[in-house]
Design an enzyme around this catalytic site. Structure first.
Site, PDB file in Angstrom:
ATOM      1  N   LYS A   1       0.836  -1.215   0.000  1.00  0.00           N
ATOM      2  CA  LYS A   1       0.000   0.000   0.000  1.00  0.00           C
ATOM      3  C   LYS A   1       0.871   1.265   0.000  1.00  0.00           C
ATOM      4  CE  LYS A   1      -2.377  -0.904   3.794  1.00  0.00           C
ATOM      5  NZ  LYS A   1      -1.730  -2.166   4.225  1.00  0.00           N
TER       6      LYS A   1
ATOM      7  N   ARG B   1      -9.415   0.944   9.272  1.00  0.00           N
ATOM      8  CA  ARG B   1      -8.922  -0.401   9.544  1.00  0.00           C
ATOM      9  C   ARG B   1      -9.908  -1.236  10.365  1.00  0.00           C
ATOM     10  NH1 ARG B   1      -3.038   0.607   9.196  1.00  0.00           N
ATOM     11  NH2 ARG B   1      -1.870  -1.285   9.591  1.00  0.00           N
TER      12      ARG B   1
ATOM     13  N   ARG C   1      11.512  -5.604   4.325  1.00  0.00           N
ATOM     14  CA  ARG C   1      11.205  -4.180   4.174  1.00  0.00           C
ATOM     15  C   ARG C   1      12.139  -3.310   5.017  1.00  0.00           C
ATOM     16  NH1 ARG C   1       5.173  -1.921   5.003  1.00  0.00           N
ATOM     17  NH2 ARG C   1       5.425  -2.500   7.194  1.00  0.00           N
TER      18      ARG C   1
ATOM     19  N   ARG D   1      11.380  -1.515  10.672  1.00  0.00           N
ATOM     20  CA  ARG D   1      10.377  -1.155  11.668  1.00  0.00           C
ATOM     21  C   ARG D   1      10.323  -2.232  12.742  1.00  0.00           C
ATOM     22  NH1 ARG D   1       5.041   0.386   8.327  1.00  0.00           N
ATOM     23  NH2 ARG D   1       4.182  -0.780  10.083  1.00  0.00           N
TER      24      ARG D   1
ATOM     25  N   ARG E   1      -0.020  -9.012  13.383  1.00  0.00           N
ATOM     26  CA  ARG E   1      -0.671  -7.979  12.565  1.00  0.00           C
ATOM     27  C   ARG E   1      -1.547  -8.614  11.488  1.00  0.00           C
ATOM     28  NH1 ARG E   1       4.230  -5.099  10.510  1.00  0.00           N
ATOM     29  NH2 ARG E   1       2.869  -3.612   9.482  1.00  0.00           N
TER      30      ARG E   1
HETATM   31  P1  AMP Z   1       0.966   0.673   9.136  1.00  0.00           P
HETATM   32  O1  AMP Z   1       2.168   1.511   8.919  1.00  0.00           O
HETATM   33  O2  AMP Z   1      -0.221   1.129   8.336  1.00  0.00           O
HETATM   34  O3  AMP Z   1       1.244  -0.801   8.970  1.00  0.00           O
HETATM   35  O4  AMP Z   1       0.538   0.881  10.666  1.00  0.00           O
HETATM   36  C1  AMP Z   1       1.401   0.523  11.725  1.00  0.00           C
HETATM   37  C2  AMP Z   1       0.634   0.424  13.020  1.00  0.00           C
HETATM   38  O5  AMP Z   1       0.031   1.701  13.327  1.00  0.00           O
HETATM   39  C3  AMP Z   1      -0.520  -0.553  13.025  1.00  0.00           C
HETATM   40  O6  AMP Z   1      -0.116  -1.884  13.271  1.00  0.00           O
HETATM   41  C4  AMP Z   1      -1.391   0.019  14.153  1.00  0.00           C
HETATM   42  O7  AMP Z   1      -0.847  -0.275  15.415  1.00  0.00           O
HETATM   43  C5  AMP Z   1      -1.235   1.522  13.946  1.00  0.00           C
HETATM   44  N1  AMP Z   1      -2.266   2.043  13.023  1.00  0.00           N
HETATM   45  C6  AMP Z   1      -2.076   2.627  11.798  1.00  0.00           C
HETATM   46  N2  AMP Z   1      -3.248   2.980  11.241  1.00  0.00           N
HETATM   47  C7  AMP Z   1      -4.211   2.596  12.124  1.00  0.00           C
HETATM   48  C8  AMP Z   1      -5.634   2.658  12.116  1.00  0.00           C
HETATM   49  N3  AMP Z   1      -6.322   3.173  11.076  1.00  0.00           N
HETATM   50  N4  AMP Z   1      -6.296   2.169  13.196  1.00  0.00           N
HETATM   51  C9  AMP Z   1      -5.638   1.655  14.251  1.00  0.00           C
HETATM   52  N5  AMP Z   1      -4.305   1.537  14.302  1.00  0.00           N
HETATM   53  C10 AMP Z   1      -3.589   2.008  13.264  1.00  0.00           C
END
Ligand code: AMP
Length: 216
Positions: A13, A88, A127, A160, A171
């Site tokens: 994404k 999400r 990554r 990360r 996740r």
């Molecule tokens: P990402 O970079 O999109 O994979 O997000 C990393 C982490 O941020 C996720 O595993 C969640 O802990 C938190 N996070 C990001 N976006 C959301 C969301 N829309 N709702 C809840 N947690 C989020």
């Protein structure tokens, strides 16, 4: 252009959103990046979010809905954007629909990126992201020119914390339980475009452009 990129962590994404943002002069809004930035700056939001993120859990809906309203409609409302990582959960999607209604606007399309689990785990393990500008690399398929250094800004590339094996599996479970129901939510609204994301970033982007060509 207002689009949502939906799909499991690691499906690409962020990479696709960056490319769309460049070519279509749209803003890439990644809630994960916003939260990581808040953690780096040690804000109150960052402190709250960190405890969930480190475990691979979702940050509570009310925090996320407040954050997205401020990002999209606070200050200078944005006309063109790609949402990456939001919504999400079902309450987030419903909250977003209500927010759009309140501001007399709506999402154009929801693009669902799909790939199988082995591919995703392999991508996430390889990554690396730039600690400075958040550009995304893959050590196998899209390595930086110089080891550990971002091609775009010269920043340091890091893994990360939540891209380690245990957290990745957690996740993916959270995605299956809490985020996958959004597929039906947006399909029922006639907004969903599924895309096979198992190819190279360029191959996937070619497919996305066909969809984007219809709305821009
Ligand atoms: P990402 O970079 O999109 O994979 O997000 C990393 C982490 O941020 C996720 O595993 C969640 O802990 C938190 N996070 C990001 N976006 C959301 C969301 N829309 N709702 C809840 N947690 C989020």
């Amino acid at each position: 252009m207002k689009i949502i990129l939906l799909g499991p962590p690691g499906v690409g994404k962020g990479t696709q959103a960056q490319q769309i943002a460049r070519d279509y002069t749209a803003k890439h809004i990644s809630t994960g990046d916003i939260l990581r930035d808040a953690i780096k700056k040690e804000t109150q939001l960052g402190r709250k979010a960190k405890e969930y993120m480190d475990k691979g859990e979702l940050v509570p809906d009310e925090i996320m809905l407040g954050l997205i309203e401020e990002t999209l409609f606070g200050g200078h409302p944005k006309a063109n954007y790609i949402l990456d990582g939001f919504p999400r959960t079902l309450p987030q999607a419903e909250g977003l629909t209500a927010l759009f209604r309140k501001h007399n606007t709506e999402i154009d399309r929801v693009i669902l990126l799909e790939a199988d689990q082995d591919e995703i785990v392999s991508r996430l393990s390889a990554r690396r992201v730039c600690a400075n500008c958040q550009a995304v690399y893959n050590l196998h398929t899209n390595p930086p020119q110089q080891d550990g250094i971002c091609d775009q800004c010269g920043g340091r590339l890091v893994q990360r914390k939540d891209d380690q094996k245990e957290t990745i599996l957690k996740r993916l479970k959270v995605y299956a339980e809490q985020t996958a129901p959004l597929i039906d939510y947006y399909r029922d609204k006639g907004k969903l475009d599924p895309v096979d994301a198992s190819g190279s970033p360029d191959e996937v982007y070619t497919k996305l452009k066909k969809i984007l060509g219809k709305i821009s």
